[in-house]
Design a protein around this motif. Sequence first.
Motif, PDB file in Angstrom:
ATOM      1  N   UNK A  10      -3.065  16.765  -2.204  1.00  0.00           N
ATOM      2  CA  UNK A  10      -3.239  15.223  -1.948  1.00  0.00           C
ATOM      3  C   UNK A  10      -2.291  14.846  -0.739  1.00  0.00           C
ATOM      4  N   UNK A  11      -3.008  13.728  -0.236  1.00  0.00           N
ATOM      5  CA  UNK A  11      -2.463  13.195   1.118  1.00  0.00           C
ATOM      6  C   UNK A  11      -1.098  12.238   0.441  1.00  0.00           C
ATOM      7  N   UNK A  12      -0.274  12.001   1.396  1.00  0.00           N
ATOM      8  CA  UNK A  12       1.093  11.222   1.041  1.00  0.00           C
ATOM      9  C   UNK A  12       0.411   9.914   0.348  1.00  0.00           C
ATOM     10  N   UNK A  13      -0.474   9.280   1.035  1.00  0.00           N
ATOM     11  CA  UNK A  13      -0.831   7.995   0.343  1.00  0.00           C
ATOM     12  C   UNK A  13      -1.245   8.130  -1.252  1.00  0.00           C
ATOM     13  N   UNK A  50       0.252  -0.316   2.856  1.00  0.00           N
ATOM     14  CA  UNK A  50      -0.638  -0.502   4.374  1.00  0.00           C
ATOM     15  C   UNK A  50      -0.413   0.633   5.455  1.00  0.00           C
ATOM     16  N   UNK A  51       0.980   0.701   5.328  1.00  0.00           N
ATOM     17  CA  UNK A  51       1.680   1.641   6.717  1.00  0.00           C
ATOM     18  C   UNK A  51       1.295   2.979   5.977  1.00  0.00           C
ATOM     19  N   UNK A  52       1.638   3.369   4.991  1.00  0.00           N
ATOM     20  CA  UNK A  52       1.443   4.782   4.491  1.00  0.00           C
ATOM     21  C   UNK A  52      -0.039   5.205   4.768  1.00  0.00           C
ATOM     22  N   UNK A  88       0.184  11.864   8.292  1.00  0.00           N
ATOM     23  CA  UNK A  88       0.861  12.746   7.276  1.00  0.00           C
ATOM     24  C   UNK A  88       2.157  12.933   7.669  1.00  0.00           C
ATOM     25  N   UNK A  89       2.354  13.493   8.952  1.00  0.00           N
ATOM     26  CA  UNK A  89       3.934  14.000   9.182  1.00  0.00           C
ATOM     27  C   UNK A  89       4.724  12.858   9.329  1.00  0.00           C
ATOM     28  N   UNK A  90       4.412  11.820   9.919  1.00  0.00           N
ATOM     29  CA  UNK A  90       5.112  10.660  10.084  1.00  0.00           C
ATOM     30  C   UNK A  90       5.473  10.159   8.632  1.00  0.00           C
ATOM     31  N   UNK A  91       4.738   9.991   7.667  1.00  0.00           N
ATOM     32  CA  UNK A  91       5.245   9.696   6.384  1.00  0.00           C
ATOM     33  C   UNK A  91       6.195  10.374   5.699  1.00  0.00           C
ATOM     34  N   UNK A  92       5.844  11.857   5.932  1.00  0.00           N
ATOM     35  CA  UNK A  92       6.897  12.806   5.533  1.00  0.00           C
ATOM     36  C   UNK A  92       8.359  12.748   6.228  1.00  0.00           C
ATOM     37  N   UNK A  93       8.365  12.542   7.408  1.00  0.00           N
ATOM     38  CA  UNK A  93       9.582  12.226   7.923  1.00  0.00           C
ATOM     39  C   UNK A  93      10.090  11.158   7.578  1.00  0.00           C
ATOM     40  N   UNK A 123      -5.883   6.037  -5.772  1.00  0.00           N
ATOM     41  CA  UNK A 123      -5.545   6.413  -6.968  1.00  0.00           C
ATOM     42  C   UNK A 123      -6.301   7.176  -7.710  1.00  0.00           C
ATOM     43  N   UNK A 124      -5.499   7.984  -8.428  1.00  0.00           N
ATOM     44  CA  UNK A 124      -6.380   9.055  -9.067  1.00  0.00           C
ATOM     45  C   UNK A 124      -6.510   8.397 -10.583  1.00  0.00           C
ATOM     46  N   UNK A 125      -7.928   8.304 -11.069  1.00  0.00           N
ATOM     47  CA  UNK A 125      -8.043   7.672 -12.217  1.00  0.00           C
ATOM     48  C   UNK A 125      -7.711   8.626 -13.282  1.00  0.00           C
TER      49      UNK A 125
END
Length: 185
Positions: free
Chosen positions: A12-15, A63-65, A70-75, A175-177
């Motif tokens: 899964x992506x961070x979003x 919206x940012x995420x 992906x690396x930016x979100x994890x940091x 969103x995973x239904x």
Amino acid sequence: YFPLLGFAYPEWAPARIVAMTLVFSMATLAAAVVANGTKGLIRYDLAVLAGVPMAAIAHVGAMFTMAANVRVVRIWFAIVLAAVAVVMLRREGRPASTEAKAPGEKRGRVAILVVAASAAGLLSGSAGIGAGVVLVPVLTMIVGLETRVAVATSSLALLLGASSGTVAYAWGHHVDCDATVLAAW
């Protein structure tokens, strides 16, 4: 939920992880609002005062995420957790000040609550971090609420923020239904 979902679903992506964190949070927050509301513990005026800016900024955080690497979100997630830990350690053992010292101080406390709620919304929407780590201390130490009233009040404000973030992620198809049905159950 973020670390747990990231471990359970590494693909899964961070979003998507943040989106599902918000969905799961909404389920628990809704239950908390019902339970605390029936006990009369929620300060609805403060919950709305904090919840509205939190909802607006949670949408921006989402919206940012969705747009970030992906690396930016994890940091970002790691930095936020480290900052929360430092603040908690620095505050340990300090008594809360609840007495007003000047006539305009109530307005100052309200302004601090709105700013803190906005920051909490950004954290919630962007990193899926429980915004209660920001809001409850402000409600107890700055506004002067008893802890259980602060927790109850924050649950409604957090529900507003999590709902806004979830809507943003749903629009972005994160969103995973199937997992949402599981969370609702």
